[in-house]
Write an enzyme that holds these catalytic residues in place. Structure first.
Site, PDB file in Angstrom:
ATOM      1  N   PRO A   1      -5.094  -9.576   0.360  1.00 43.08           N
ATOM      2  CA  PRO A   1      -3.712  -9.228   0.045  1.00 43.08           C
ATOM      3  C   PRO A   1      -3.606  -7.887  -0.668  1.00 43.08           C
ATOM      4  O   PRO A   1      -4.443  -7.554  -1.508  1.00 43.08           O
ATOM      5  CB  PRO A   1      -3.278 -10.357  -0.900  1.00 43.08           C
ATOM      6  CG  PRO A   1      -4.557 -10.798  -1.556  1.00 43.08           C
ATOM      7  CD  PRO A   1      -5.614 -10.656  -0.496  1.00 43.08           C
TER       8      PRO A   1
ATOM      9  N   ARG B   1       0.074  -5.831  -0.716  1.00 44.35           N
ATOM     10  CA  ARG B   1       1.497  -5.890  -1.086  1.00 44.35           C
ATOM     11  C   ARG B   1       1.859  -7.113  -1.937  1.00 44.35           C
ATOM     12  O   ARG B   1       2.521  -6.982  -2.961  1.00 44.35           O
ATOM     13  CB  ARG B   1       2.301  -5.925   0.219  1.00 44.35           C
ATOM     14  CG  ARG B   1       3.784  -5.801   0.069  1.00 44.35           C
ATOM     15  CD  ARG B   1       4.464  -6.183   1.388  1.00 44.35           C
ATOM     16  NE  ARG B   1       3.991  -5.393   2.515  1.00 44.35           N
ATOM     17  CZ  ARG B   1       4.466  -4.212   2.870  1.00 44.35           C
ATOM     18  NH1 ARG B   1       5.467  -3.681   2.211  1.00 44.35           N
ATOM     19  NH2 ARG B   1       3.964  -3.555   3.909  1.00 44.35           N
TER      20      ARG B   1
ATOM     21  N   CYS C   1      14.550  18.733   0.032  1.00 47.97           N
ATOM     22  CA  CYS C   1      15.283  19.445   1.077  1.00 47.97           C
ATOM     23  C   CYS C   1      14.964  18.812   2.419  1.00 47.97           C
ATOM     24  O   CYS C   1      14.183  19.349   3.214  1.00 47.97           O
ATOM     25  CB  CYS C   1      14.884  20.908   1.080  1.00 47.97           C
ATOM     26  SG  CYS C   1      15.555  21.715  -0.343  1.00 47.97           S
ATOM     27  N   GLU C   2      15.578  17.660   2.645  1.00 46.32           N
ATOM     28  CA  GLU C   2      15.231  16.845   3.811  1.00 46.32           C
ATOM     29  C   GLU C   2      16.300  15.771   3.902  1.00 46.32           C
ATOM     30  O   GLU C   2      16.439  14.970   2.985  1.00 46.32           O
ATOM     31  CB  GLU C   2      13.863  16.196   3.539  1.00 46.32           C
ATOM     32  CG  GLU C   2      13.246  15.438   4.638  1.00 46.32           C
ATOM     33  CD  GLU C   2      12.302  16.314   5.458  1.00 46.32           C
ATOM     34  OE1 GLU C   2      12.323  16.127   6.670  1.00 46.32           O
ATOM     35  OE2 GLU C   2      11.595  17.172   4.901  1.00 46.32           O
TER      36      GLU C   2
ATOM     37  N   TYR D   1       2.671   0.437  -2.181  1.00 48.31           N
ATOM     38  CA  TYR D   1       2.913   1.536  -1.239  1.00 48.31           C
ATOM     39  C   TYR D   1       4.001   2.504  -1.705  1.00 48.31           C
ATOM     40  O   TYR D   1       4.778   3.007  -0.893  1.00 48.31           O
ATOM     41  CB  TYR D   1       3.219   0.973   0.165  1.00 48.31           C
ATOM     42  CG  TYR D   1       2.140   0.031   0.651  1.00 48.31           C
ATOM     43  CD1 TYR D   1       0.838   0.511   0.864  1.00 48.31           C
ATOM     44  CD2 TYR D   1       2.379  -1.325   0.847  1.00 48.31           C
ATOM     45  CE1 TYR D   1      -0.174  -0.350   1.274  1.00 48.31           C
ATOM     46  CE2 TYR D   1       1.362  -2.190   1.256  1.00 48.31           C
ATOM     47  CZ  TYR D   1       0.094  -1.690   1.465  1.00 48.31           C
ATOM     48  OH  TYR D   1      -0.917  -2.534   1.866  1.00 48.31           O
TER      49      TYR D   1
HETATM   50  C1  LIG Z   1      -3.332  -2.733   4.331  1.00 48.17           C
HETATM   51  C2  LIG Z   1      -4.408  -3.679   4.561  1.00 48.17           C
HETATM   52  C3  LIG Z   1      -4.417  -4.898   3.872  1.00 48.17           C
HETATM   53  C4  LIG Z   1      -3.310  -5.328   2.958  1.00 48.17           C
HETATM   54  O1  LIG Z   1      -2.109  -5.511   3.610  1.00 48.17           O
HETATM   55  P1  LIG Z   1      -0.846  -6.051   2.816  1.00 48.17           P
HETATM   56  O2  LIG Z   1       0.223  -6.128   3.828  1.00 48.17           O
HETATM   57  O3  LIG Z   1      -0.550  -5.049   1.757  1.00 48.17           O
HETATM   58  O4  LIG Z   1      -1.217  -7.366   2.245  1.00 48.17           O
HETATM   59  C5  LIG Z   1      -5.488  -5.727   4.064  1.00 48.17           C
HETATM   60  N1  LIG Z   1      -6.508  -5.387   4.898  1.00 48.17           N
HETATM   61  C6  LIG Z   1      -6.525  -4.240   5.563  1.00 48.17           C
HETATM   62  C7  LIG Z   1      -7.671  -3.912   6.435  1.00 48.17           C
HETATM   63  C8  LIG Z   1      -5.480  -3.340   5.427  1.00 48.17           C
HETATM   64  O5  LIG Z   1      -5.499  -2.204   6.126  1.00 48.17           O
END
Ligand SMILES: *Cc1c(COP(=O)(O)O)cnc(C)c1O
Length: 433
Positions: free
Chosen positions: A292, A294, A362-363, A391
């Site tokens: 995990p 996020r 500026c976008e 992120y």
């Molecule tokens: C980004 C990623 C994760 C984590 O993904 P989440 O959506 O943030 O839980 C796990 N493993 C790999 C290989 C990733 O690229």
């Protein structure tokens, strides 16, 4: 409570995080600033760790996918909570090393590890490489042979799952820059090559189907496909796969329109699929790894801004401009991600105004969100965007030479700086005159 237990209002009508007044935090640390509630991060780590062990067995290990939010102290927290980590670059490995993260619990990911990355990771004693493709397999093998060592590896496999999320964050379908597909036969091919290659020890398989996924079905489908593939490897190669890394990707609630998600139950449901498949097909239950990112850190974080101009264009939109934007949060520009925003110094008032929250670059695409439900704003207000722990800081840039905000950690009613605000001097540091 606003979306999550650690987000509330106080008797001044101000938004609080972890019991601290966000207007005071904005005054003390300036804006924009990322505020992360450390207790929430730790709580989420424990939910994963406990559920993984409870449902997958003693050997199970959650890794923190550290690309979600990466700074030295964050690796210390992951280490203290007994998690492994997933790193994707030399920079993440270097940060983890600075934090004293135990190298044997590091899993080195990425679809294009450079020769230098491979050397650096082996110098550090990184426990496991997650090998993406045949070229990389041979590069790792060659370096290990040169060093007269054997590197543990997992192979990244694409199970061919479409998890119905934003296409930029789908990673497990056949047509992907990541991994080798089972469907095309390339997965079995790289497995055979890895078994035969010198200097590498194939301990297991990895898959990661995507991100911000709310349904359990794509995960259990992927788990099933991977378990079947393990059985196939046993039959065709007489080779026992010990480790199955099922990746990350469980969704997070960003707005009140998103579903709530019970992480413990999700882990339990995925575990049921894997255990039953193994039992029914006479294969040994692998050591399961979850990854995990996020879901460990997103909800813990908020971003505080100061409102500048407020513009109402008759017949069109209302704009609220803030002193940050796509450099500190590029997710709307990248994926049209939805967020909850509110005026922190009037947080108890109804969010009955609609506005597009715009950054200062500026976008035209520099937006935090369009037509967001928010309180009416005026210059000088503190605007909070919720659920920015994942992120945001890790994707931040210096576009328009805007210094990156600080990261402030909140714990047990106290705030401390985990990453300092960048200065203009930092911005020109590598410029050569
Ligand atoms: C980004 C990623 C994760 C984590 O993904 P989440 O959506 O943030 O839980 C796990 N493993 C790999 C290989 C990733 O690229």
């Amino acid at each position: 409570m606003i979306l999550y237990e650690h987000l509330n209002t106080n008797d001044k009508g101000n938004l609080t995080i972890g019991g601290l007044d966000t207007v005071d935090l904005a005054r003390e640390f300036g804006t924009p600033a990322y505020i992360i509630d450390e207790n929430v991060v730790r709580k989420n780590c424990r939910i994963y760790k406990n559920a993984a062990i409870k449902y997958f067995g003693e050997d199970a290990l959650p890794l923190y996918a550290s690309k979600a939010l990466c700074f030295t102290e964050m690796y210390k927290i992951a280490a203290e909570e007994g998690l492994g980590i997933d790193c994707v670059s030399g920079g993440e490995l270097y940060t983890a090393k600075k934090a004293g993260f135990p190298a044997e619990r590091i899993y080195f990911h990425g679809n294009n590890k450079t020769d230098r990355d491979i050397c650096d990771a082996m110098d550090m004693g990184v426990g496991t490489f997650v090998v993406d493709n045949c070229d990389e397999l041979y590069a790792v093998s060659k370096e290990a042979v040169k060093r007269d060592t054997v590197q543990n590896i997992l192979l990244r496999i694409t199970p061919g799952i479409d998890p119905h999320t934003h296409k930029a964050i789908v990673t497990g379908s056949v047509d992907s820059k990541f991994g080798s597909a089972i469907e095309t036969g390339q997965a079995m091919d790289i497995v055979k090559k890895a078994i035969a290659a010198k200097g590498v020890n194939l301990i297991g398989l990895h898959c990661h189907i995507g991100s911000q996924i709310f349904d359990i079905e794509p995960f259990s489908d992927a788990a099933n496909i991977m378990a079947r593939f393990i059985a196939q490897i046993k039959e065709e190669c007489n080779y026992e796969i010990d480790v199955l890394n099922l990746g990350g990707g469980l969704g997070v609630r960003y707005t009140e329109y998103d579903r709530e998600i019970d992480y413990e139950k999700s882990i339990k449901d995925i575990a049921t699929v894997v255990t039953e498949y193994c039992k029914n097909n006479g294969i040994k239950m692998p050591k399961v790894i979850l990854e995990p990112g996020r879901s460990l850190v997103a909800a813990a974080g908020i971003t505080l801004y100061t409102v500048g101009g407020v513009k109402e264009i008759p017949g069109f939109k209302n704009y609220i401009s803030v002193d940050g934007g796509m450099p500190d949060n590029p997710r709307y520009a990248l994926y049209q991600s939805t967020y909850t925003a509110l005026i922190a110094n009037r947080a108890t008032e109804a969010r009955d105004y609609r506005a597009t929250v715009a950054g200062r670059c500026c976008e035209s695409g520099d937006l935090i969100g369009e037509n967001m439900e928010i309180q009416k704003a005026q210059r000088g207000d503190i605007l909070a965007v919720l659920v920015t722990g994942a992120y945001n800081y890790s994707m931040a840039s210096n576009y328009n030479r805007i210094p990156r905000p600080p990261v402030i950690l909140i714990k047990d009613g106290k705030a401390r700086i985990a990453v300092k605000r960048e200065t203009y001097e930092d911005i020109v540091r590598n410029d050569v005159l």
